[in-house]
Design a protein around this motif. Structure first.
Motif, mmCIF file in Angstrom:
data_model
loop_
_atom_site.group_PDB
_atom_site.id
_atom_site.type_symbol
_atom_site.label_atom_id
_atom_site.label_comp_id
_atom_site.label_asym_id
_atom_site.label_seq_id
_atom_site.Cartn_x
_atom_site.Cartn_y
_atom_site.Cartn_z
ATOM 1 N N GLY A 4 0.070 -6.349 10.429
ATOM 2 C CA GLY A 4 0.564 -7.005 9.135
ATOM 3 C C GLY A 4 2.157 -7.380 9.364
ATOM 4 N N ILE A 5 3.032 -7.269 10.334
ATOM 5 C CA ILE A 5 3.926 -7.617 10.734
ATOM 6 C C ILE A 5 4.087 -9.150 11.427
ATOM 7 N N SER A 6 4.575 -10.058 10.945
ATOM 8 C CA SER A 6 4.514 -11.523 11.600
ATOM 9 C C SER A 6 5.637 -11.450 12.481
ATOM 10 N N LYS A 89 10.312 -11.712 -0.910
ATOM 11 C CA LYS A 89 9.452 -10.490 -1.393
ATOM 12 C C LYS A 89 7.933 -10.610 -1.640
ATOM 13 N N TYR A 90 7.535 -11.731 -1.904
ATOM 14 C CA TYR A 90 5.966 -11.920 -1.930
ATOM 15 C C TYR A 90 5.559 -11.647 -0.519
ATOM 16 N N PHE A 91 6.114 -12.259 0.726
ATOM 17 C CA PHE A 91 5.885 -12.322 2.054
ATOM 18 C C PHE A 91 5.738 -10.676 2.249
ATOM 19 N N ALA A 92 6.798 -10.105 2.048
ATOM 20 C CA ALA A 92 6.794 -8.507 2.164
ATOM 21 C C ALA A 92 5.790 -7.968 1.647
ATOM 22 N N TYR A 93 5.223 -8.294 0.484
ATOM 23 C CA TYR A 93 4.158 -7.554 -0.088
ATOM 24 C C TYR A 93 3.021 -7.646 0.557
ATOM 25 N N TYR A 94 2.700 -8.960 1.150
ATOM 26 C CA TYR A 94 1.546 -9.418 1.766
ATOM 27 C C TYR A 94 1.602 -8.670 3.039
ATOM 28 N N CYS A 95 2.766 -8.666 3.783
ATOM 29 C CA CYS A 95 2.819 -7.942 5.200
ATOM 30 C C CYS A 95 2.371 -6.491 4.995
ATOM 31 N N PHE A 96 2.798 -5.849 3.895
ATOM 32 C CA PHE A 96 2.676 -4.379 3.556
ATOM 33 C C PHE A 96 1.260 -4.145 3.178
ATOM 34 N N VAL A 97 0.427 -5.004 2.260
ATOM 35 C CA VAL A 97 -0.844 -4.897 2.215
ATOM 36 C C VAL A 97 -1.824 -5.099 3.474
ATOM 37 N N VAL A 98 -1.707 -6.053 3.891
ATOM 38 C CA VAL A 98 -2.244 -6.417 5.482
ATOM 39 C C VAL A 98 -2.230 -5.452 6.273
ATOM 40 N N GLY A 99 -0.817 -4.819 6.504
ATOM 41 C CA GLY A 99 -0.608 -3.637 7.380
ATOM 42 C C GLY A 99 -1.279 -2.541 7.134
ATOM 43 N N ILE A 100 -1.268 -2.163 5.763
ATOM 44 C CA ILE A 100 -2.137 -0.984 5.340
ATOM 45 C C ILE A 100 -3.575 -1.223 5.593
ATOM 46 N N LEU A 102 -5.221 -2.981 7.621
ATOM 47 C CA LEU A 102 -5.338 -2.929 9.231
ATOM 48 C C LEU A 102 -5.346 -1.442 9.465
ATOM 49 N N LEU A 103 -4.420 -0.838 9.161
ATOM 50 C CA LEU A 103 -4.479 0.684 9.498
ATOM 51 C C LEU A 103 -5.478 1.509 8.929
ATOM 52 N N VAL A 104 -6.279 1.143 7.910
ATOM 53 C CA VAL A 104 -7.254 1.895 7.187
ATOM 54 C C VAL A 104 -8.624 1.451 7.954
ATOM 55 N N PHE A 105 -8.749 0.205 8.059
ATOM 56 C CA PHE A 105 -10.046 -0.204 8.775
ATOM 57 C C PHE A 105 -9.920 -0.345 10.190
ATOM 58 N N LEU A 106 -9.113 -0.120 11.038
ATOM 59 C CA LEU A 106 -8.919 -0.096 12.378
ATOM 60 C C LEU A 106 -9.052 1.172 12.959
#
Length: 106
Positions: A4-6, A89-100, A102-106
């Protein structure tokens, strides 16, 4: 790499944290993209050149290349405008959600 971190986001934030001006950090981050992009292009050209269907796929490859360049240009302008306003902040929210996710589904 953390899910989730670019690359661009992490280099911009780290550069700012180390004392670079925001504009300089943004330009530095995009300059780091050039060798990666060129390396990927060089590796991809050998695959395209060895394709037995190159004559039928040449036009789709050219269209895809031009489309990618145009989309990259507008995405960079969009991100630079976001950075200029200092509103990540919106980019940070996106990175946080995508990171979570990916951790849940991988």
């Amino acid at each position: 790499m953390i899910p989730g971190i670019s690359r661009s986001g992490s280099t911009v934030i780290t550069s700012i944290a180390l004392g670079m001006k925001q504009d300089t950090a943004l330009r530095f981050s995009f300059m780091l993209y050039i060798p990666i992009s060129l390396g990927g292009m060089v590796l991809g050209v050998s695959d395209i050149a060895s394709d037995p269907h190159i004559s039928t796929l040449l036009m789709p490859y050219i269209i895809a290349f031009i489309t990618t360049m145009i989309c990259t240009y507008f995405a960079m302008r969009w991100f630079m405008n976001i950075m200029a306003r200092g509103n990540l902040k919106y980019f940070a929210y996106y990175c946080f959600v995508v990171g979570i996710l990916l951790l849940v589904f991988l």
